[in-house]
Scaffold this motif. Structure first.
Motif, mmCIF file in Angstrom:
data_model
loop_
_atom_site.group_PDB
_atom_site.id
_atom_site.type_symbol
_atom_site.label_atom_id
_atom_site.label_comp_id
_atom_site.label_asym_id
_atom_site.label_seq_id
_atom_site.Cartn_x
_atom_site.Cartn_y
_atom_site.Cartn_z
ATOM 1 N N ALA A 27 -5.425 11.848 -6.235
ATOM 2 C CA ALA A 27 -5.448 11.291 -4.880
ATOM 3 C C ALA A 27 -6.659 10.393 -4.675
ATOM 4 O O ALA A 27 -6.550 9.296 -4.112
ATOM 5 C CB ALA A 27 -5.435 12.405 -3.847
ATOM 6 N N TYR B 134 6.714 8.495 -2.948
ATOM 7 C CA TYR B 134 7.194 9.700 -3.637
ATOM 8 C C TYR B 134 8.712 9.835 -3.603
ATOM 9 O O TYR B 134 9.352 10.052 -4.639
ATOM 10 C CB TYR B 134 6.566 10.956 -3.014
ATOM 11 N N VAL B 135 9.315 9.686 -2.424
ATOM 12 C CA VAL B 135 10.750 9.976 -2.258
ATOM 13 C C VAL B 135 11.616 9.047 -3.113
ATOM 14 O O VAL B 135 12.543 9.508 -3.795
ATOM 15 C CB VAL B 135 11.155 9.852 -0.768
ATOM 16 N N GLY C 128 2.054 4.426 -3.453
ATOM 17 C CA GLY C 128 1.994 5.886 -3.453
ATOM 18 C C GLY C 128 3.316 6.552 -3.131
ATOM 19 O O GLY C 128 3.353 7.736 -2.836
ATOM 20 N N LEU D 148 1.432 12.996 -8.461
ATOM 21 C CA LEU D 148 0.541 13.806 -7.629
ATOM 22 C C LEU D 148 1.294 15.019 -7.063
ATOM 23 O O LEU D 148 0.804 16.148 -7.101
ATOM 24 C CB LEU D 148 0.000 12.940 -6.487
ATOM 25 N N GLY E 15 2.631 8.630 -7.010
ATOM 26 C CA GLY E 15 2.884 9.534 -5.887
ATOM 27 C C GLY E 15 3.665 10.754 -6.341
ATOM 28 O O GLY E 15 3.387 11.893 -5.967
ATOM 29 N N ILE F 155 0.824 -1.221 0.000
ATOM 30 C CA ILE F 155 0.000 0.000 0.000
ATOM 31 C C ILE F 155 0.856 1.268 0.000
ATOM 32 O O ILE F 155 0.706 2.113 -0.883
ATOM 33 C CB ILE F 155 -1.013 -0.017 1.170
ATOM 34 N N PRO F 156 1.787 1.440 0.955
ATOM 35 C CA PRO F 156 2.584 2.680 0.906
ATOM 36 C C PRO F 156 3.502 2.735 -0.318
ATOM 37 O O PRO F 156 3.733 3.814 -0.853
ATOM 38 C CB PRO F 156 3.414 2.653 2.186
ATOM 39 N N LEU G 111 -6.242 7.171 -6.572
ATOM 40 C CA LEU G 111 -5.262 6.315 -5.879
ATOM 41 C C LEU G 111 -5.906 5.644 -4.670
ATOM 42 O O LEU G 111 -5.704 4.457 -4.396
ATOM 43 C CB LEU G 111 -4.063 7.160 -5.448
ATOM 44 N N LEU G 112 -6.715 6.417 -3.964
ATOM 45 C CA LEU G 112 -7.396 5.896 -2.774
ATOM 46 C C LEU G 112 -8.343 4.760 -3.157
ATOM 47 O O LEU G 112 -8.386 3.726 -2.482
ATOM 48 C CB LEU G 112 -8.174 7.036 -2.110
ATOM 49 N N LEU H 104 -6.595 1.642 -3.711
ATOM 50 C CA LEU H 104 -6.007 1.011 -2.536
ATOM 51 C C LEU H 104 -7.040 0.588 -1.491
ATOM 52 O O LEU H 104 -6.680 0.024 -0.473
ATOM 53 C CB LEU H 104 -4.989 1.956 -1.886
#
Lengths: 318, 284
Positions: free
Chosen positions: A293, A258-259, A256, A276, A273, A252-253, A296-297, A300
């Motif tokens: 967002a 980003y880093v 999304g 977005l 991610g 799940i994480p 994406l939600l 998930l």
């Protein structure tokens, strides 16, 4: 004398007010204990999602905030509500978004499988170590949790780069003739995700393997089962709750994330991610960012419900 | 006794090497004299000096520590309340929603949490004029996700503890609040301490949610680091990483050692109690 009486009286009154307050508190503490965190989460966790849903159906505008209001009171007193689904159809029709979503899910899925393949033997090995070794190994798994995630991703920028250690090793071994750029590729993103999320896989696996009754394995062995048969028919099925919880904590994480795609993938790996973040930051298109967002939600929701289901079961079992 | 085959042991060694090599390399290159991070130019501590003279780093570190401190304290209070409610209150209206709101932040992608909280803060700012984005908006955002982690820790600790102690205190005439403060809270205190530490480190570590909710003025330490490493490797960031890794390692090992010692002490106490009981029984 009379002064004394008065002060006595007032102190009695004070005491009775205090005890009245105390009684009230004794009766309502359960209510307060629940109300405060509940209200906090309603305001700062649930309400924001409703707002995002609202903004995702607005039109972008050159204003502060940069989107149109959803409802307006017209002059004759009628309430007009304008819902724009354009932002969603924009996502649906634009191939870029579709591919980015798909790419994120595929990367997250593959990373989850890799975490499972690397994490399972580690969790299994820790459970079967002697008690003193086990505590040290567990501490070593938890330690990365407490150090900066950002800096651990940064470490890989050095290793995977053209002058990095991975190239040094591969050239030393004669596998590569000249330095290869591993940084800013899909490979680098995979390495980053598997590395960062591995402890999230190992800990639930460890928790479910630890509960496993080792006498079952011994019984299977006594009855003549080979170790591999025992593993496949006893250990593995009984550790499924840990496998599911760990997989959800990674998948799940990671979807999304980003880093990691930003630092290790550069512009070459499209993940949702990052999309977005850019839609919001660089393009200043809040309605589209909100629609991303929400989409994406929705993607998930099912994995999140699976996770919640297992989490609830675990707490009840304990 | 260890019952691991050579195969499992080998895989474990590879796994732990994978987890720790990057951190070891970060530390080694922080003492590199060369400006190029991956080329060794001799031993030097000059990057540490440069780091400590960098006012931007100091300022953002102070801001991050302040946010983390307030976050941890508030998250422990809210998370403990939520954890107690979930374990001890049985079924109540809206329980499903409540437990959903506790477990969702654990896995929610940070970009979603960050964006949605920003939308709320902006809506509030437009309607009421508060809050101004900065310290407090970041702190509120951090409290919201870290209280969920605290609640889960408290839940696990309370669920493993039977209610008989609390019931006994009630039977002896203890008022509910007194029982809460004198019995329940001391019993879950270790969970509250680890919850505080977890909330503190998670707040200190967060980049994405802070970037969304910070507003123009505030710059946290992860935001500073991110802006620097986006363009490539920097030896002073290696020095910073080394300081953070060292602090955490020392802290975790002290905590681990204390817990181990407490565990041993408890076992000794239990044995003593058991011996006393047998003695009493024999005397009777």
């Amino acid at each position: 004398m009379s002064d004394n009486a008065i002060s006595n009286e007032s102190s009695i009154q004070e005491r009775s007010t205090l005890s009245w307050l105390d009684d009230k508190l004794q009766q309502s503490w359960k209510f307060l204990l629940l109300l405060i965190p509940y209200a906090w989460l309603l305001i700062f966790f649930l309400a924001p999602f409703i707002l995002v849903l609202k903004v995702s159906m607005a039109e972008p505008a050159y204003a502060r905030p940069p989107y149109t209001p959803l409802w307006e009171w017209a002059e004759d007193g009628y309430l007009t509500i304008t819902l724009i689904f354009e932002n969603f159809s924009y996502l649906w029709e634009d191939e870029l978004y579709y591919e980015t979503y798909l790419n994120s899910v595929v990367i997250a899925f593959n990373s989850t499988i890799m975490c499972l393949l690397i994490g399972y033997p580690i969790a299994y090995g820790i459970v079967r170590s002697s008690t003193s070794v086990r505590n040290i190994l567990l501490l070593l798994i938890i330690l990365p949790f407490w150090t900066s995630f950002l800096l651990r991703v940064y470490a890989w920028m050095g290793i995977l780069g053209q002058g990095g250690e991975l190239n040094d090793i591969l050239i030393f071994l004669g596998i590569l003739d000249e330095p290869h750029q591993f940084l800013y590729t899909q490979f680098a993103v995979y390495v980053g995700i598997v590395y960062s999320y591995l402890p999230f896989m190992i800990l639930p696996l460890y928790a479910s393997l630890e509960k496993l009754d080792m006498t079952l394995n011994e019984a299977a062995a006594d009855l003549g089962a080979k170790p591999i048969t025992t593993f496949l028919t006893v250990t593995l099925p009984l550790s499924i709750p840990g496998i599911v919880a760990g997989s959800m904590l990674v998948f799940i994480p990671a979807t999304g994330e980003y880093v990691i795609p930003d630092l290790l993938g550069g512009g070459n790996v499209a993940m949702i991610g990052r999309q977005l973040f850019n839609e919001f930051g660089a393009n200043k298109d809040w309605p589209v960012a909100s629609a991303v967002a929400i989409a994406l939600l929705i993607l998930l929701v099912v994995p999140m419900m699976i996770y919640q289901h297992y989490q609830a079961k675990e707490t009840e079992a304990a | 006794m260890s019952k691991n085959s050579k195969f499992v042991t080998t895989l474990m060694c590879i796994g732990f090497t994978f987890l720790y090599i990057p951190m070891v390399l970060l530390v080694i290159y922080s003492f590199n004299d060369s400006r190029f991070v991956t080329v060794w130019g001799g031993f030097s501590t000059k990057w540490y000096g440069e780091l400590l003279n960098n006012q931007l780093v100091i300022d953002s570190a102070i801001l991050s520590l302040q946010i983390a401190f307030v976050t941890a304290c508030a998250a422990v209070v809210l998370g403990t309340m939520a954890g107690i409610a979930l374990v001890r209150f049985g079924k109540f209206k809206g329980r499903t929603l409540f437990s959903g709101m506790i477990s969702a932040p654990l896995v929610m992608p940070e970009v979603i949490t960050g964006l949605s909280l920003l939308m709320l803060f902006i809506a509030l700012e437009n309607a009421l004029g508060i809050p101004e984005r900065g310290f407090w908006t970041i702190t509120i955002a951090h409290i919201t996700f870290s209280m969920a982690f605290v609640a889960v820790i408290i839940q696990a600790r309370l669920a493993g503890m039977d209610e008989s102690l609390e019931e006994a205190a009630m039977d002896l005439g203890g008022k509910p609040l007194r029982v809460l403060f004198d019995i329940t809270l001391p019993l879950i205190a270790p969970g509250m301490i680890s919850g505080w530490l977890l909330a503190f480190t998670m707040s200190l570590d967060d980049l994405v949610i802070a970037s969304f909710t910070a507003g123009p003025g505030a710059n946290t330490l992860p935001m500073y680091i991110f802006s620097k490493v986006k363009t490539g490797l920097r030896p002073d960031i290696n020095a910073l990483a080394t300081l953070i890794i060292l602090t955490v390692a020392i802290g975790v090992f002290i905590a681990g050692w204390l817990m181990l010692r407490q565990d041993k002490q408890r076992k000794v106490d239990e044995q003593m109690a058991a011996m006393e009981t047998t003695k009493d029984e024999q005397a009777a």
